[in-house]
Design a protein around this motif. Structure first.
Motif, PDB file in Angstrom:
ATOM      1  N   GLN A 197      49.717  39.096  43.021  1.00  0.00           N
ATOM      2  CA  GLN A 197      48.540  38.783  43.838  1.00  0.00           C
ATOM      3  C   GLN A 197      47.272  38.789  42.996  1.00  0.00           C
ATOM      4  O   GLN A 197      46.388  37.934  43.167  1.00  0.00           O
ATOM      5  N   ASP A 240      47.030  35.637  40.976  1.00  0.00           N
ATOM      6  CA  ASP A 240      46.605  34.503  41.813  1.00  0.00           C
ATOM      7  C   ASP A 240      45.099  34.546  42.050  1.00  0.00           C
ATOM      8  O   ASP A 240      44.413  33.504  41.979  1.00  0.00           O
ATOM      9  N   HIS A 241      44.569  35.746  42.329  1.00  0.00           N
ATOM     10  CA  HIS A 241      43.124  35.859  42.570  1.00  0.00           C
ATOM     11  C   HIS A 241      42.327  35.577  41.287  1.00  0.00           C
ATOM     12  O   HIS A 241      41.255  34.938  41.356  1.00  0.00           O
ATOM     13  N   ALA A 279      42.164  31.939  40.847  1.00  0.00           N
ATOM     14  CA  ALA A 279      41.208  31.370  41.798  1.00  0.00           C
ATOM     15  C   ALA A 279      39.776  31.629  41.349  1.00  0.00           C
ATOM     16  O   ALA A 279      38.899  30.761  41.495  1.00  0.00           O
ATOM     17  N   LEU A 280      39.497  32.818  40.798  1.00  0.00           N
ATOM     18  CA  LEU A 280      38.150  33.116  40.303  1.00  0.00           C
ATOM     19  C   LEU A 280      37.793  32.215  39.130  1.00  0.00           C
ATOM     20  O   LEU A 280      36.661  31.699  39.038  1.00  0.00           O
ATOM     21  N   GLU A 314      32.064  33.282  48.297  1.00  0.00           N
ATOM     22  CA  GLU A 314      33.518  33.211  48.347  1.00  0.00           C
ATOM     23  C   GLU A 314      34.146  33.924  47.148  1.00  0.00           C
ATOM     24  O   GLU A 314      35.141  34.656  47.285  1.00  0.00           O
ATOM     25  N   LEU A 315      33.566  33.718  45.976  1.00  0.00           N
ATOM     26  CA  LEU A 315      34.086  34.393  44.784  1.00  0.00           C
ATOM     27  C   LEU A 315      33.913  35.909  44.873  1.00  0.00           C
ATOM     28  O   LEU A 315      34.782  36.678  44.428  1.00  0.00           O
ATOM     29  N   LYS A 373      36.708  37.353  46.842  1.00  0.00           N
ATOM     30  CA  LYS A 373      37.940  37.470  46.055  1.00  0.00           C
ATOM     31  C   LYS A 373      37.873  38.669  45.114  1.00  0.00           C
ATOM     32  O   LYS A 373      38.886  39.334  44.851  1.00  0.00           O
ATOM     33  N   GLU A 431      38.707  41.742  46.985  1.00  0.00           N
ATOM     34  CA  GLU A 431      40.150  41.817  47.190  1.00  0.00           C
ATOM     35  C   GLU A 431      40.859  42.282  45.908  1.00  0.00           C
ATOM     36  O   GLU A 431      41.813  43.075  45.955  1.00  0.00           O
ATOM     37  N   CYS A 432      40.374  41.795  44.756  1.00  0.00           N
ATOM     38  CA  CYS A 432      40.944  42.247  43.479  1.00  0.00           C
ATOM     39  C   CYS A 432      40.724  43.750  43.287  1.00  0.00           C
ATOM     40  O   CYS A 432      41.612  44.473  42.810  1.00  0.00           O
TER      41      CYS A 432
END
Length: 273
Positions: free
Chosen positions: A17, A20-21, A24-25, A47-48, A51, A54-55
């Protein structure tokens, strides 16, 4: 190398996960370079930032899993896992520093990745914006550990609040159950009382009818007695009144008979009435 570690299923899932993040970053910051509209740039940065949060959460879970598996792993594996965690923190801090650079260029002078945090959280947020190349692994580990400890304390306080709430809810449920049972008993008693009242009402009505009947009979007997007494009184006062029939057993006495002697008869037994 840390990348060659055989991770447990839980750690492998968290690591996947995070990868993946991070991808995306990386793609998000590349797109940010191509966006010219400041409003769209701010939206992209938000949005970043989400993320990144979440990281941060996933890294905390990664560290918690390491601590749980530490007793069952050899020292070499634990060392490699800690190095893996440090590399993840370092990579996240590099994106935090990059975010600050873009935010500064957009006129945002204050950067707070973790909004609403405590004083310790703000201090760690300031520490996060330092350039990763200028921080040692020890500093990264200490900063990440401090942040995770503060979050663990917050979680423990939340758990305590939840437990207190559950206990209060259980006590309330017991009280409500007791009150419900008490209400049921009261309803049953009311039904019994209502039935008793109905029976008593019926009994009172029956007694009333019997009393009324007895009164009628007594009144009728009283009238009969009064009539008999009246007839007796009338016959005694006026025995020659032929309009009143004689009452059996109460006929007037017969007239007395008198023997008269007449001088015209010689026999002393010649009498006439």
């Amino acid at each position: 190398m840390a990348s060659d570690i055989n991770l447990s299923p839980a750690l492998g899932d968290i690591d996947g996960q995070l990868r993946d993040h991070f991808r995306a970053l990386s793609n998000g910051f590349q797109k940010l370079d191509k966006i010219k509209d400041p409003n769209r740039q701010n939206k992209q940065l938000e949005e970043l930032t989400g993320k990144m949060r979440e990281c941060k959460r996933l890294i905390k879970e990664f560290d918690r899993e390491i601590k749980e598996e530490e007793s069952g792993n050899p020292p070499e594996i634990n060392k490699q896992l800690n190095e893996k965690k440090q590399s993840l923190i370092k990579e996240l801090n590099s994106y935090v520093a990059l975010r600050k650079t873009y935010a500064s260029s957009l006129g945002n002078k204050r950067v707070d990745l973790f909004e609403g945090g405590t004083t310790g959280g703000e201090a760690f947020a300031e520490e996060n914006v330092r350039v990763a190349s200028s921080m040692t692994n020890q500093e990264l580990v200490e900063g990440g550990t401090k942040m995770m400890d503060e979050t663990d304390q917050t979680i423990e306080r939340s758990k305590k609040v939840v437990e207190d709430t559950v206990n209060v809810g259980a006590q309330t449920a017991v009280t409500l159950k007791s009150q419900t049972e008490q209400m049921g008993r009261i309803v049953n008693e009311l039904d019994t009382i209502q039935f008793s009242i109905k029976k008593a009402t019926q009994l009172v009505k029956e007694i009333g009818r019997q009393v009324a009947t007895d009164r009628c009979i007594m009144a009728f007997l009283f009238l009969i007695v009064c009539g008999v007494i009246a007839i007796i009184v009338v016959k005694i006062v006026n025995p020659k009144n032929k309009n009143i029939r004689d009452i059996p057993g109460l006929a007037p006495p017969a007239a007395s008979r008198k023997l008269l002697w007449s001088p015209g008869y010689d026999s002393p037994y010649d009498f006439f009435l």
